[in-house]
Design a protein around this motif. Structure first.
Motif, PDB file in Angstrom:
ATOM      1  N   THR A 177       0.851  -1.187   0.000  1.00 36.36           N
ATOM      2  CA  THR A 177       0.000   0.000   0.000  1.00 36.36           C
ATOM      3  C   THR A 177       0.892   1.244   0.000  1.00 36.36           C
ATOM      4  O   THR A 177       2.120   1.155   0.152  1.00 36.36           O
ATOM      5  CB  THR A 177      -0.894   0.046   1.244  1.00 36.36           C
ATOM      6  N   LYS A 178       0.267   2.398  -0.138  1.00 38.43           N
ATOM      7  CA  LYS A 178       1.016   3.657  -0.098  1.00 38.43           C
ATOM      8  C   LYS A 178       1.705   3.823   1.247  1.00 38.43           C
ATOM      9  O   LYS A 178       2.869   4.265   1.315  1.00 38.43           O
ATOM     10  CB  LYS A 178       0.062   4.832  -0.359  1.00 38.43           C
ATOM     11  N   ALA A 179       1.035   3.451   2.321  1.00 37.91           N
ATOM     12  CA  ALA A 179       1.627   3.562   3.654  1.00 37.91           C
ATOM     13  C   ALA A 179       2.857   2.662   3.771  1.00 37.91           C
ATOM     14  O   ALA A 179       3.864   3.029   4.386  1.00 37.91           O
ATOM     15  CB  ALA A 179       0.596   3.193   4.717  1.00 37.91           C
ATOM     16  N   LEU A 180       2.775   1.479   3.170  1.00 40.98           N
ATOM     17  CA  LEU A 180       3.901   0.554   3.216  1.00 40.98           C
ATOM     18  C   LEU A 180       5.069   1.058   2.371  1.00 40.98           C
ATOM     19  O   LEU A 180       6.237   0.898   2.742  1.00 40.98           O
ATOM     20  CB  LEU A 180       3.455  -0.825   2.717  1.00 40.98           C
ATOM     21  N   GLU A 181       4.749   1.712   1.265  1.00 38.50           N
ATOM     22  CA  GLU A 181       5.801   2.316   0.440  1.00 38.50           C
ATOM     23  C   GLU A 181       6.537   3.398   1.222  1.00 38.50           C
ATOM     24  O   GLU A 181       7.772   3.505   1.155  1.00 38.50           O
ATOM     25  CB  GLU A 181       5.195   2.901  -0.834  1.00 38.50           C
ATOM     26  N   ASN A 182       5.787   4.200   1.961  1.00 37.53           N
ATOM     27  CA  ASN A 182       6.406   5.235   2.793  1.00 37.53           C
ATOM     28  C   ASN A 182       7.281   4.616   3.879  1.00 37.53           C
ATOM     29  O   ASN A 182       8.375   5.119   4.177  1.00 37.53           O
ATOM     30  CB  ASN A 182       5.328   6.114   3.435  1.00 37.53           C
ATOM     31  N   TRP A 183       6.797   3.516   4.457  1.00 36.83           N
ATOM     32  CA  TRP A 183       7.558   2.795   5.490  1.00 36.83           C
ATOM     33  C   TRP A 183       8.851   2.235   4.907  1.00 36.83           C
ATOM     34  O   TRP A 183       9.904   2.273   5.542  1.00 36.83           O
ATOM     35  CB  TRP A 183       6.675   1.686   6.053  1.00 36.83           C
ATOM     36  N   ARG A 184       8.792   1.729   3.682  1.00 38.42           N
ATOM     37  CA  ARG A 184       9.981   1.196   3.009  1.00 38.42           C
ATOM     38  C   ARG A 184      11.039   2.274   2.838  1.00 38.42           C
ATOM     39  O   ARG A 184      12.235   2.040   3.037  1.00 38.42           O
ATOM     40  CB  ARG A 184       9.590   0.621   1.640  1.00 38.42           C
ATOM     41  N   GLU A 185      10.602   3.486   2.484  1.00 42.89           N
ATOM     42  CA  GLU A 185      11.543   4.588   2.296  1.00 42.89           C
ATOM     43  C   GLU A 185      12.135   5.066   3.623  1.00 42.89           C
ATOM     44  O   GLU A 185      13.306   5.439   3.696  1.00 42.89           O
ATOM     45  CB  GLU A 185      10.829   5.748   1.601  1.00 42.89           C
ATOM     46  N   GLU A 186      11.315   5.008   4.683  1.00 43.91           N
ATOM     47  CA  GLU A 186      11.771   5.499   5.983  1.00 43.91           C
ATOM     48  C   GLU A 186      12.643   4.478   6.710  1.00 43.91           C
ATOM     49  O   GLU A 186      13.592   4.836   7.406  1.00 43.91           O
ATOM     50  CB  GLU A 186      10.560   5.869   6.846  1.00 43.91           C
ATOM     51  N   TYR A 187      12.307   3.189   6.535  1.00 45.97           N
ATOM     52  CA  TYR A 187      13.041   2.121   7.239  1.00 45.97           C
ATOM     53  C   TYR A 187      13.481   1.040   6.247  1.00 45.97           C
ATOM     54  O   TYR A 187      12.981  -0.095   6.289  1.00 45.97           O
ATOM     55  CB  TYR A 187      12.165   1.500   8.329  1.00 45.97           C
ATOM     56  N   PRO A 188      14.404   1.353   5.359  1.00 47.82           N
ATOM     57  CA  PRO A 188      14.776   0.403   4.304  1.00 47.82           C
ATOM     58  C   PRO A 188      15.345  -0.914   4.830  1.00 47.82           C
ATOM     59  O   PRO A 188      15.079  -1.984   4.260  1.00 47.82           O
ATOM     60  CB  PRO A 188      15.813   1.170   3.484  1.00 47.82           C
ATOM     61  N   GLU A 189      16.129  -0.868   5.920  1.00 40.48           N
ATOM     62  CA  GLU A 189      16.720  -2.099   6.447  1.00 40.48           C
ATOM     63  C   GLU A 189      15.651  -3.017   7.040  1.00 40.48           C
ATOM     64  O   GLU A 189      15.676  -4.239   6.823  1.00 40.48           O
ATOM     65  CB  GLU A 189      17.771  -1.760   7.501  1.00 40.48           C
ATOM     66  N   LEU A 190      14.712  -2.423   7.781  1.00 41.82           N
ATOM     67  CA  LEU A 190      13.624  -3.218   8.363  1.00 41.82           C
ATOM     68  C   LEU A 190      12.733  -3.787   7.261  1.00 41.82           C
ATOM     69  O   LEU A 190      12.269  -4.926   7.344  1.00 41.82           O
ATOM     70  CB  LEU A 190      12.804  -2.359   9.331  1.00 41.82           C
ATOM     71  N   TYR A 191      12.523  -2.989   6.219  1.00 39.32           N
ATOM     72  CA  TYR A 191      11.730  -3.462   5.080  1.00 39.32           C
ATOM     73  C   TYR A 191      12.379  -4.688   4.447  1.00 39.32           C
ATOM     74  O   TYR A 191      11.713  -5.694   4.187  1.00 39.32           O
ATOM     75  CB  TYR A 191      11.580  -2.349   4.041  1.00 39.32           C
ATOM     76  N   GLU A 192      13.674  -4.619   4.211  1.00 35.28           N
ATOM     77  CA  GLU A 192      14.379  -5.742   3.594  1.00 35.28           C
ATOM     78  C   GLU A 192      14.347  -6.979   4.488  1.00 35.28           C
ATOM     79  O   GLU A 192      14.218  -8.106   4.004  1.00 35.28           O
ATOM     80  CB  GLU A 192      15.822  -5.354   3.279  1.00 35.28           C
ATOM     81  N   LYS A 193      14.445  -6.763   5.792  1.00 35.02           N
ATOM     82  CA  LYS A 193      14.356  -7.882   6.735  1.00 35.02           C
ATOM     83  C   LYS A 193      12.974  -8.531   6.663  1.00 35.02           C
ATOM     84  O   LYS A 193      12.853  -9.763   6.668  1.00 35.02           O
ATOM     85  CB  LYS A 193      14.623  -7.393   8.157  1.00 35.02           C
ATOM     86  N   THR A 194      11.930  -7.695   6.579  1.00 35.44           N
ATOM     87  CA  THR A 194      10.563  -8.204   6.494  1.00 35.44           C
ATOM     88  C   THR A 194      10.345  -8.983   5.200  1.00 35.44           C
ATOM     89  O   THR A 194       9.781 -10.083   5.211  1.00 35.44           O
ATOM     90  CB  THR A 194       9.554  -7.034   6.575  1.00 35.44           C
ATOM     91  N   ILE A 195      10.814  -8.423   4.101  1.00 35.15           N
ATOM     92  CA  ILE A 195      10.693  -9.102   2.809  1.00 35.15           C
ATOM     93  C   ILE A 195      11.405 -10.453   2.846  1.00 35.15           C
ATOM     94  O   ILE A 195      10.941 -11.447   2.288  1.00 35.15           O
ATOM     95  CB  ILE A 195      11.288  -8.217   1.682  1.00 35.15           C
ATOM     96  N   GLY A 196      12.534 -10.488   3.545  1.00 38.87           N
ATOM     97  CA  GLY A 196      13.312 -11.728   3.641  1.00 38.87           C
ATOM     98  C   GLY A 196      12.583 -12.841   4.352  1.00 38.87           C
ATOM     99  O   GLY A 196      12.943 -14.026   4.202  1.00 38.87           O
ATOM    100  N   GLN A 197      11.558 -12.492   5.114  1.00 38.29           N
ATOM    101  CA  GLN A 197      10.777 -13.504   5.838  1.00 38.29           C
ATOM    102  C   GLN A 197       9.566 -13.998   5.049  1.00 38.29           C
ATOM    103  O   GLN A 197       8.806 -14.833   5.521  1.00 38.29           O
ATOM    104  CB  GLN A 197      10.329 -12.926   7.182  1.00 38.29           C
ATOM    105  N   ILE A 198       9.387 -13.451   3.843  1.00 34.05           N
ATOM    106  CA  ILE A 198       8.281 -13.866   2.973  1.00 34.05           C
ATOM    107  C   ILE A 198       8.828 -14.791   1.895  1.00 34.05           C
ATOM    108  O   ILE A 198       9.619 -14.356   1.055  1.00 34.05           O
ATOM    109  CB  ILE A 198       7.604 -12.642   2.314  1.00 34.05           C
ATOM    110  N   PRO A 199       8.453 -16.071   1.891  1.00 33.76           N
ATOM    111  CA  PRO A 199       9.014 -17.000   0.913  1.00 33.76           C
ATOM    112  C   PRO A 199       8.919 -16.537  -0.534  1.00 33.76           C
ATOM    113  O   PRO A 199       9.832 -16.781  -1.321  1.00 33.76           O
ATOM    114  CB  PRO A 199       8.199 -18.280   1.151  1.00 33.76           C
TER     115      PRO A 199
END
Length: 253
Positions: A190-212
Motif C-alpha cells: 500500500t502507499k503507507a507501506l511504500e512510505n515505510w519502506r523509504e523510511e526504514y529500508p533495512e527493516l523493510y528488507e528484513k521483512t521481505i526476507g521472511q516472505i518465501p
C-alpha cells in the motif's frame, strides 16, 4: 461477456489502497461498483478513474461504516440506484496500530471496533435481504495481526478476530440462501507501506526476507483476483474460510 457484467459490487474503503485495487479488478470484469468511505474527494477521484478507464458505472457513498444510520442510508441509495447487490466486500478499517495494549484508551479501542467490526456487521445485516435475492457473496477482511497476536496491534487484532467470528456465524446462517462468506488476511503493498519502506529500508528488507515469495501482495492482481474467484461460480462452494494471502509468511499447522 465479462465475468461480472451487470453485477453490483460494494467495496467499503474503495477509494484507495487495497479497496481501490479490488475495485479495479472488478471493473475490469465489467462490474458496476459502489465505493464507500468517509472522504468524498478520494472516492470521487477513484470513481472518475474507474469510469473513464473501464466504462463501468460507479456510485459513491460517503458513509461512516461505524454509524448504523449511515449504512442504512447507503444501502437504500445503492438499491435505489442499481436495484440489487451481488457482492459485498468489507475492507475499510481504522485503528491505532503501533500502540501497546496498556497505552490504549477506550477511544482508541472504539476506533478499531467501530470502523471494523461494527461496520462489517452493519453492512452485512443491511445488505442481507438483497444478497438473498441474488444468492450473492460476502468477503470480509481480517489480519495476521489477530491470528498471530502481533505486537502493538491489540485493538486492530480484536476487531479483526471479531470479524472472523461474525463471518463464521454468517456462513452457518446464510448457507441455506446460497450466500458464501469468506475472510481474507492479506499482506499487501500500500502507499503507507511504500512510505515505510523509504523510511526504514533495512527493516523493510528484513521483512521481505521472511516472505518465501519475496514480495508483498498487489491489491489488484493478488487480492482483487482472489475476491473475483470467491465471488464467482468457480468459488461458490468455498465458504466460512479464512484465506491467508501472505506469500507463504503465514505458514502454520
Amino acid at each position: 461477456m465479462k465475468k461480472f457484467e451487470d453485477k453490483v459490487v460494494i467495496v467499503t474503503g474503495g477509494g484507495s489502497g487495497i479497496g481501490f485495487g479490488i475495485a479495479t479488478a472488478f471493473a475490469k470484469e465489467g462490474a458496476n461498483l459502489v465505493l464507500t468511505g468517509r472522504t468524498e474527494k478520494t472516492l470521487l477521484k477513484a470513481k472518475e478513474e474507474l469510469e473513464k478507464e473501464y466504462n463501468v458505472k460507479v456510485l459513491v457513498q460517503v458513509a461512516d461504516g461505524g454509524k448504523e444510520e449511515d449504512v442504512k442510508v447507503a444501502i437504500s441509495n445503492i438499491v435505489n440506484e442499481f436495484g440489487k447487490i451481488d457482492v459485498l466486500i468489507n475492507n475499510a478499517q481504522a485503528s491505532k496500530s503501533g500502540k501497546k495494549l496498556e497505552e490504549h484508551s477506550k477511544e482508541d479501542f472504539d476506533l478499531a471496533i467501530n470502523s471494523g467490526l461494527y461496520a462489517t456487521f452493519f453492512y452485512m445485516r443491511e445488505a442481507l435481504p438483497y444478497l438473498k435475492k441474488t444468492e450473492g457473496s460476502v468477503i470480509n477482511f481480517a489480519s495476521g495481526a489477530g491470528i498471530s497476536g502481533r505486537d502493538g496491534q491489540s485493538s486492530y487484532a480484536a476487531a479483526k478476530e471479531g470479524i472472523r467470528g461474525l463471518s463464521r456465524v454468517a456462513t452457518t446462517e446464510w448457507g441455506e440462501f446460497n450466500i458464501n462468506v469468506n475472510v481474507i488476511c492479506p499482506l499487501v503493498m500500500t502507499k503507507a507501506l511504500e512510505n515505510w519502506r523509504e523510511e526504514y529500508p533495512e527493516l523493510y528488507e528484513k521483512t521481505i526476507g521472511q516472505i518465501p515469495m519475496g514480495r508483498f501482495a498487489d491489491g489488484e492482481n493478488d487480492i482483487g483476483r482472489l475476491c473475483i474467484f470467491l465471488s464467482s461460480e468457480d468459488g461458490k462452494y468455498i465458504t466460512g474460510e479464512t484465506i491467508s494471502l501472505q506469500g507463504g509468511s503465514s505458514l502454520r499447522p
